[in-house]
Design a protein around this motif. Sequence first.
Motif, PDB file in Angstrom:
ATOM      1  N   UNK A  12       0.891  -1.372  -0.072  1.00 35.57           N
ATOM      2  CA  UNK A  12       0.001  -0.068   0.057  1.00 35.57           C
ATOM      3  C   UNK A  12       0.832   1.309   0.042  1.00 35.57           C
ATOM      4  N   UNK A  13       1.924   1.304   0.754  1.00 31.60           N
ATOM      5  CA  UNK A  13       2.744   2.359   0.923  1.00 31.60           C
ATOM      6  C   UNK A  13       3.392   2.670  -0.831  1.00 31.60           C
ATOM      7  N   UNK A  14       3.843   1.483  -1.276  1.00 30.23           N
ATOM      8  CA  UNK A  14       4.280   1.601  -2.630  1.00 30.23           C
ATOM      9  C   UNK A  14       3.131   2.096  -3.716  1.00 30.23           C
ATOM     10  N   UNK A  15       2.077   1.595  -3.514  1.00 35.84           N
ATOM     11  CA  UNK A  15       0.993   2.059  -4.274  1.00 35.84           C
ATOM     12  C   UNK A  15       0.963   3.543  -4.001  1.00 35.84           C
ATOM     13  N   UNK A  16       1.075   4.185  -2.842  1.00 34.76           N
ATOM     14  CA  UNK A  16       1.050   5.552  -2.774  1.00 34.76           C
ATOM     15  C   UNK A  16       2.155   6.298  -3.224  1.00 34.76           C
ATOM     16  N   UNK A  17       3.187   5.879  -2.939  1.00 35.38           N
ATOM     17  CA  UNK A  17       4.575   6.368  -3.708  1.00 35.38           C
ATOM     18  C   UNK A  17       4.319   6.407  -5.240  1.00 35.38           C
ATOM     19  N   UNK A  19       1.613   6.807  -6.861  1.00 33.81           N
ATOM     20  CA  UNK A  19       0.526   7.845  -7.053  1.00 33.81           C
ATOM     21  C   UNK A  19       1.216   9.008  -6.997  1.00 33.81           C
ATOM     22  N   UNK A  20       2.103   9.313  -5.865  1.00 33.99           N
ATOM     23  CA  UNK A  20       2.858  10.703  -5.706  1.00 33.99           C
ATOM     24  C   UNK A  20       3.807  10.802  -6.873  1.00 33.99           C
ATOM     25  N   UNK A  21       4.383   9.779  -7.376  1.00 31.28           N
ATOM     26  CA  UNK A  21       5.058  10.142  -8.820  1.00 31.28           C
ATOM     27  C   UNK A  21       4.415  10.498  -9.846  1.00 31.28           C
ATOM     28  N   UNK A  22       3.340   9.841 -10.031  1.00 29.10           N
ATOM     29  CA  UNK A  22       2.304  10.024 -11.127  1.00 29.10           C
ATOM     30  C   UNK A  22       1.686  11.513 -10.931  1.00 29.10           C
ATOM     31  N   UNK A  23       1.441  11.982  -9.670  1.00 32.47           N
ATOM     32  CA  UNK A  23       0.903  13.308  -9.604  1.00 32.47           C
ATOM     33  C   UNK A  23       1.689  14.407 -10.085  1.00 32.47           C
ATOM     34  N   UNK A  59      -5.247  12.862  -1.860  1.00 23.63           N
ATOM     35  CA  UNK A  59      -6.097  12.417  -0.897  1.00 23.63           C
ATOM     36  C   UNK A  59      -7.034  11.264  -1.152  1.00 23.63           C
ATOM     37  N   UNK A  60      -7.504  11.185  -2.488  1.00 25.71           N
ATOM     38  CA  UNK A  60      -8.136   9.887  -2.815  1.00 25.71           C
ATOM     39  C   UNK A  60      -7.410   8.808  -2.795  1.00 25.71           C
ATOM     40  N   UNK A  61      -6.246   8.763  -3.076  1.00 22.72           N
ATOM     41  CA  UNK A  61      -5.409   7.335  -3.306  1.00 22.72           C
ATOM     42  C   UNK A  61      -5.199   6.979  -1.717  1.00 22.72           C
ATOM     43  N   UNK A  62      -4.854   8.111  -0.934  1.00 20.09           N
ATOM     44  CA  UNK A  62      -4.600   7.817   0.508  1.00 20.09           C
ATOM     45  C   UNK A  62      -5.902   7.348   1.139  1.00 20.09           C
ATOM     46  N   UNK A  63      -7.006   7.630   0.969  1.00 21.25           N
ATOM     47  CA  UNK A  63      -8.214   7.244   1.441  1.00 21.25           C
ATOM     48  C   UNK A  63      -8.505   5.931   1.113  1.00 21.25           C
ATOM     49  N   UNK A  64      -8.324   5.698  -0.470  1.00 20.73           N
ATOM     50  CA  UNK A  64      -8.385   4.300  -0.864  1.00 20.73           C
ATOM     51  C   UNK A  64      -7.252   3.335  -0.172  1.00 20.73           C
ATOM     52  N   UNK A  65      -6.214   3.915  -0.190  1.00 17.92           N
ATOM     53  CA  UNK A  65      -5.035   2.640   0.632  1.00 17.92           C
ATOM     54  C   UNK A  65      -5.587   2.493   2.069  1.00 17.92           C
ATOM     55  N   UNK A  66      -6.243   3.473   2.814  1.00 12.27           N
ATOM     56  CA  UNK A  66      -6.938   3.301   4.281  1.00 12.27           C
ATOM     57  C   UNK A  66      -7.862   2.328   4.124  1.00 12.27           C
ATOM     58  N   UNK A  67      -8.919   2.603   3.225  1.00  5.38           N
ATOM     59  CA  UNK A  67      -9.995   1.537   3.031  1.00  5.38           C
ATOM     60  C   UNK A  67      -9.509   0.133   2.886  1.00  5.38           C
ATOM     61  N   UNK A  68      -8.600   0.005   1.859  1.00  4.51           N
ATOM     62  CA  UNK A  68      -7.903  -1.254   1.791  1.00  4.51           C
ATOM     63  C   UNK A  68      -7.244  -1.952   2.683  1.00  4.51           C
ATOM     64  N   UNK A  69      -6.711  -1.098   3.530  1.00  6.78           N
ATOM     65  CA  UNK A  69      -5.932  -1.595   4.702  1.00  6.78           C
ATOM     66  C   UNK A  69      -6.933  -2.100   5.756  1.00  6.78           C
ATOM     67  N   UNK A  70      -8.092  -1.342   5.661  1.00  6.81           N
ATOM     68  CA  UNK A  70      -9.103  -1.996   6.730  1.00  6.81           C
ATOM     69  C   UNK A  70      -9.774  -3.374   6.030  1.00  6.81           C
ATOM     70  N   UNK A  71      -9.763  -3.246   4.796  1.00  6.34           N
ATOM     71  CA  UNK A  71     -10.381  -4.549   4.106  1.00  6.34           C
ATOM     72  C   UNK A  71      -9.470  -5.561   3.948  1.00  6.34           C
ATOM     73  N   UNK A  72      -8.186  -5.680   4.457  1.00  8.22           N
ATOM     74  CA  UNK A  72      -7.074  -6.493   4.343  1.00  8.22           C
ATOM     75  C   UNK A  72      -7.452  -7.901   4.434  1.00  8.22           C
ATOM     76  N   UNK A  73      -8.470  -8.339   5.092  1.00  3.18           N
ATOM     77  CA  UNK A  73      -8.628  -9.631   5.429  1.00  3.18           C
ATOM     78  C   UNK A  73      -9.589 -10.323   4.229  1.00  3.18           C
ATOM     79  N   UNK A  74      -9.851  -9.395   3.329  1.00  5.45           N
ATOM     80  CA  UNK A  74     -10.807  -9.897   2.212  1.00  5.45           C
ATOM     81  C   UNK A  74      -9.797 -10.177   0.957  1.00  5.45           C
ATOM     82  N   UNK A  75     -10.071 -11.163   0.362  1.00  2.00           N
ATOM     83  CA  UNK A  75      -9.313 -11.588  -0.930  1.00  2.00           C
ATOM     84  C   UNK A  75      -9.379 -10.585  -2.179  1.00  2.00           C
ATOM     85  N   UNK A  76     -10.689  -9.891  -2.220  1.00  2.00           N
ATOM     86  CA  UNK A  76     -10.868  -8.706  -2.892  1.00  2.00           C
ATOM     87  C   UNK A  76      -9.898  -7.657  -2.770  1.00  2.00           C
TER      88      UNK A  76
END
Length: 105
Positions: A12-17, A19-23, A59-76
Amino acid sequence: MKFSDRGFGILLIFLFLLNCGDAFATLYWVTHGYALEANPIMNGWLSIGNQAFLYVKLCIVLMACCLLWKARKYRLAYILVFLITLLYLIIIALHFNIFLKVFIL
């Protein structure tokens, strides 16, 4: 295959980074006239201003990363992180291609 919580967090940190590079790369290419923002929603934010664009994009990607972290127990969550990371790697490759065309070739 399932990552540990630590591995998932690192991804998730890699994903956020990515996104920062893309931005920041997008902001540079667009403000210097080398490219256009491909996402029409983010293009609207870019037309408001650079700070608005960066704030919303990060902010959008940071919020998405937070949601994905909370949902980490799910395969999706793992599937989504993999697909989104793959998408951002492709986007970074496109930025690199622009870099080569502008500064090297």
